[in-house]
Each structure stands twice: as C-alpha cells, then as structure tokens.
Design a protein around this motif. Structure first.
Motif, PDB file in Angstrom:
ATOM      1  N   TYR A  97     -55.759 -70.177  28.447  1.00  0.00           N
ATOM      2  CA  TYR A  97     -56.448 -70.338  27.265  1.00  0.00           C
ATOM      3  C   TYR A  97     -56.052 -71.865  26.601  1.00  0.00           C
ATOM      4  O   TYR A  97     -57.010 -72.741  26.044  1.00  0.00           O
ATOM      5  CB  TYR A  97     -56.219 -69.306  26.134  1.00  0.00           C
ATOM      6  CG  TYR A  97     -56.648 -69.571  24.706  1.00  0.00           C
ATOM      7  CD1 TYR A  97     -57.875 -69.811  24.318  1.00  0.00           C
ATOM      8  CD2 TYR A  97     -55.671 -69.552  23.594  1.00  0.00           C
ATOM      9  CE1 TYR A  97     -58.472 -70.153  22.873  1.00  0.00           C
ATOM     10  CE2 TYR A  97     -55.916 -70.242  22.489  1.00  0.00           C
ATOM     11  CZ  TYR A  97     -57.247 -69.992  22.146  1.00  0.00           C
ATOM     12  OH  TYR A  97     -57.727 -70.386  20.905  1.00  0.00           O
ATOM     13  N   TYR A 134     -51.691 -64.121  25.037  1.00  0.00           N
ATOM     14  CA  TYR A 134     -52.310 -63.756  23.957  1.00  0.00           C
ATOM     15  C   TYR A 134     -53.210 -62.294  23.931  1.00  0.00           C
ATOM     16  O   TYR A 134     -53.994 -62.345  24.993  1.00  0.00           O
ATOM     17  CB  TYR A 134     -53.269 -64.729  23.051  1.00  0.00           C
ATOM     18  CG  TYR A 134     -52.839 -66.203  22.761  1.00  0.00           C
ATOM     19  CD1 TYR A 134     -52.026 -66.215  21.678  1.00  0.00           C
ATOM     20  CD2 TYR A 134     -53.083 -67.144  23.730  1.00  0.00           C
ATOM     21  CE1 TYR A 134     -51.203 -67.501  21.324  1.00  0.00           C
ATOM     22  CE2 TYR A 134     -52.481 -68.468  23.182  1.00  0.00           C
ATOM     23  CZ  TYR A 134     -51.621 -68.512  22.269  1.00  0.00           C
ATOM     24  OH  TYR A 134     -50.930 -69.785  22.061  1.00  0.00           O
ATOM     25  N   ASP A 155     -54.188 -60.574  20.979  1.00  0.00           N
ATOM     26  CA  ASP A 155     -55.024 -60.484  19.978  1.00  0.00           C
ATOM     27  C   ASP A 155     -56.252 -60.112  20.138  1.00  0.00           C
ATOM     28  O   ASP A 155     -57.009 -60.985  20.792  1.00  0.00           O
ATOM     29  CB  ASP A 155     -54.511 -61.538  18.913  1.00  0.00           C
ATOM     30  CG  ASP A 155     -55.182 -61.324  17.531  1.00  0.00           C
ATOM     31  OD1 ASP A 155     -56.240 -61.473  17.364  1.00  0.00           O
ATOM     32  OD2 ASP A 155     -54.308 -61.025  16.651  1.00  0.00           O
ATOM     33  N   GLU A 156     -57.182 -59.348  19.315  1.00  0.00           N
ATOM     34  CA  GLU A 156     -58.404 -59.225  19.327  1.00  0.00           C
ATOM     35  C   GLU A 156     -59.381 -60.363  19.401  1.00  0.00           C
ATOM     36  O   GLU A 156     -60.126 -60.425  19.922  1.00  0.00           O
ATOM     37  CB  GLU A 156     -58.995 -57.917  18.390  1.00  0.00           C
ATOM     38  CG  GLU A 156     -58.601 -56.627  18.793  1.00  0.00           C
ATOM     39  CD  GLU A 156     -59.406 -56.051  19.751  1.00  0.00           C
ATOM     40  OE1 GLU A 156     -60.645 -56.124  19.870  1.00  0.00           O
ATOM     41  OE2 GLU A 156     -58.556 -55.252  20.660  1.00  0.00           O
ATOM     42  N   LYS A 157     -59.020 -61.179  18.335  1.00  0.00           N
ATOM     43  CA  LYS A 157     -59.806 -62.664  18.237  1.00  0.00           C
ATOM     44  C   LYS A 157     -59.725 -63.398  19.533  1.00  0.00           C
ATOM     45  O   LYS A 157     -60.825 -64.038  19.706  1.00  0.00           O
ATOM     46  CB  LYS A 157     -59.364 -63.120  16.727  1.00  0.00           C
ATOM     47  CG  LYS A 157     -58.062 -64.002  16.787  1.00  0.00           C
ATOM     48  CD  LYS A 157     -57.846 -64.740  15.566  1.00  0.00           C
ATOM     49  CE  LYS A 157     -56.841 -65.434  15.827  1.00  0.00           C
ATOM     50  NZ  LYS A 157     -56.653 -66.541  14.478  1.00  0.00           N
ATOM     51  N   PHE A 158     -58.616 -63.514  19.992  1.00  0.00           N
ATOM     52  CA  PHE A 158     -58.462 -64.286  21.119  1.00  0.00           C
ATOM     53  C   PHE A 158     -59.371 -63.533  22.362  1.00  0.00           C
ATOM     54  O   PHE A 158     -60.179 -64.225  23.039  1.00  0.00           O
ATOM     55  CB  PHE A 158     -56.934 -64.427  21.716  1.00  0.00           C
ATOM     56  CG  PHE A 158     -56.228 -65.268  20.801  1.00  0.00           C
ATOM     57  CD1 PHE A 158     -56.499 -66.809  20.754  1.00  0.00           C
ATOM     58  CD2 PHE A 158     -55.443 -64.954  19.908  1.00  0.00           C
ATOM     59  CE1 PHE A 158     -55.985 -67.543  19.905  1.00  0.00           C
ATOM     60  CE2 PHE A 158     -54.514 -65.406  19.189  1.00  0.00           C
ATOM     61  CZ  PHE A 158     -54.947 -67.144  19.221  1.00  0.00           C
ATOM     62  N   GLN A 176     -62.038 -61.666  21.898  1.00  0.00           N
ATOM     63  CA  GLN A 176     -63.397 -62.034  21.524  1.00  0.00           C
ATOM     64  C   GLN A 176     -63.779 -63.226  21.923  1.00  0.00           C
ATOM     65  O   GLN A 176     -65.103 -63.535  22.416  1.00  0.00           O
ATOM     66  CB  GLN A 176     -63.601 -61.349  20.082  1.00  0.00           C
ATOM     67  CG  GLN A 176     -65.087 -61.668  19.673  1.00  0.00           C
ATOM     68  CD  GLN A 176     -65.659 -60.412  20.590  1.00  0.00           C
ATOM     69  OE1 GLN A 176     -65.231 -59.139  20.835  1.00  0.00           O
ATOM     70  NE2 GLN A 176     -66.887 -60.844  21.379  1.00  0.00           N
ATOM     71  N   SER A 177     -63.042 -64.149  21.731  1.00  0.00           N
ATOM     72  CA  SER A 177     -63.373 -65.453  21.819  1.00  0.00           C
ATOM     73  C   SER A 177     -63.501 -65.995  23.282  1.00  0.00           C
ATOM     74  O   SER A 177     -64.379 -66.520  23.838  1.00  0.00           O
ATOM     75  CB  SER A 177     -62.276 -66.526  21.233  1.00  0.00           C
ATOM     76  OG  SER A 177     -60.976 -66.551  21.857  1.00  0.00           O
ATOM     77  N   ASN A 225     -64.468 -63.471  25.686  1.00  0.00           N
ATOM     78  CA  ASN A 225     -66.074 -62.926  25.890  1.00  0.00           C
ATOM     79  C   ASN A 225     -67.170 -63.748  25.380  1.00  0.00           C
ATOM     80  O   ASN A 225     -68.131 -63.941  26.233  1.00  0.00           O
ATOM     81  CB  ASN A 225     -65.761 -61.445  25.246  1.00  0.00           C
ATOM     82  CG  ASN A 225     -65.076 -60.501  25.846  1.00  0.00           C
ATOM     83  OD1 ASN A 225     -64.736 -60.729  27.016  1.00  0.00           O
ATOM     84  ND2 ASN A 225     -64.721 -59.374  25.162  1.00  0.00           N
ATOM     85  N   ASP A 226     -66.979 -64.605  24.125  1.00  0.00           N
ATOM     86  CA  ASP A 226     -67.955 -65.008  23.681  1.00  0.00           C
ATOM     87  C   ASP A 226     -68.167 -66.207  24.441  1.00  0.00           C
ATOM     88  O   ASP A 226     -69.471 -66.812  24.317  1.00  0.00           O
ATOM     89  CB  ASP A 226     -67.656 -65.450  22.246  1.00  0.00           C
ATOM     90  CG  ASP A 226     -67.729 -64.454  21.242  1.00  0.00           C
ATOM     91  OD1 ASP A 226     -68.427 -63.210  21.623  1.00  0.00           O
ATOM     92  OD2 ASP A 226     -67.097 -64.564  20.182  1.00  0.00           O
TER      93      ASP A 226
END
Length: 124
Positions: free
Chosen positions: A57, A86, A88-91, A93-94, A96-97
């Motif tokens: 990342y 990492y 964390d859900e936000k990582f 999700q990023s 996946n996005d």
C-alpha cells in the motif's frame, strides 16, 4: 505446465526477497519482476507481464492505490493482491475501490499467500 508469473512491489527489499524465496519454492510459480514503488512497477510491465502482482500500500513515488488504479485501466487481466500491515476497514475498502482482486496481511502464512494467488486467478 505453465508457471504463474508474479511481480512484487514493496519498498522493503527484505520483504520482497522473503516473499520471492517463498513463492519460488512452489513448482508452479515464478517471480518475474520486483519493484520498490508503483512507478517502477509500471515501467517494468513494458517488458515483464505478470499474471499476479503482490502490491504494498505505502510506497515512495507512487503508492499501491495509484499504481493499481493505473494498472487496472491499462492491464485489466492482471490480478492484484494487496499485502499490507493495515487491517483497518477504510484501508481495505480503498484497496477494493481501486480494483484490487485480493488482500492479505503481511503476517500471512505462506500457504495463505499461495491460496490467495490461486483464488484470484480462478476468479478470472
């Protein structure tokens, strides 16, 4: 039997080397490219086209999110697995996005890495 061609992008050389050694113990896998950032990885794809990229990342010059976004538009058939510390859900999700095909923590067992590579290839 055709080997699965893999590229590794991570700014820590010792991590890249460890993953490379582990993958090359597999009869059906070979590491064909290594890079310490996304920009270098994209440049290497002009001569080395992998089936799967193991992508970090956080890297200098171009991070994994930027590189994945570019690669998914230019080489949509290459599968990309993020390996990061990492969780964390936000990582996640990023990842996946931007179009990543999978995610593993950097403390994953070798068998988990192999299984994830096979899983993303079988979802073609």
């Amino acid at each position: 039997m055709q080997k699965i061609k893999i590229a590794i992008a991570d700014d820590f050389a010792v991590f890249r080397e460890g993953v490379k050694i582990m993958l090359e113990l597999e009869d059906d896998m070979e590491v064909i490219a290594e890079a310490d950032n996304g920009k270098e990885l994209i440049a290497q794809l002009k001569t080395h086209l992998p089936d799967v990229i193991i992508m970090d990342y956080k890297m200098p010059e171009m991070d994994g999110i930027q590189a994945t976004s570019i690669l998914k538009s230019t080489h949509p058939t290459i599968k990309i697995i993020f390996m990061s510390m990492y969780e964390d859900e936000k990582f996640i999700q990023s990842f996946n996005d931007c179009g990543a095909d999978g995610y593993l923590l950097k403390n994953a067992e070798p068998e988990e890495i192999r299984n994830k590579i096979l899983a993303v290839l079988n979802h073609s």
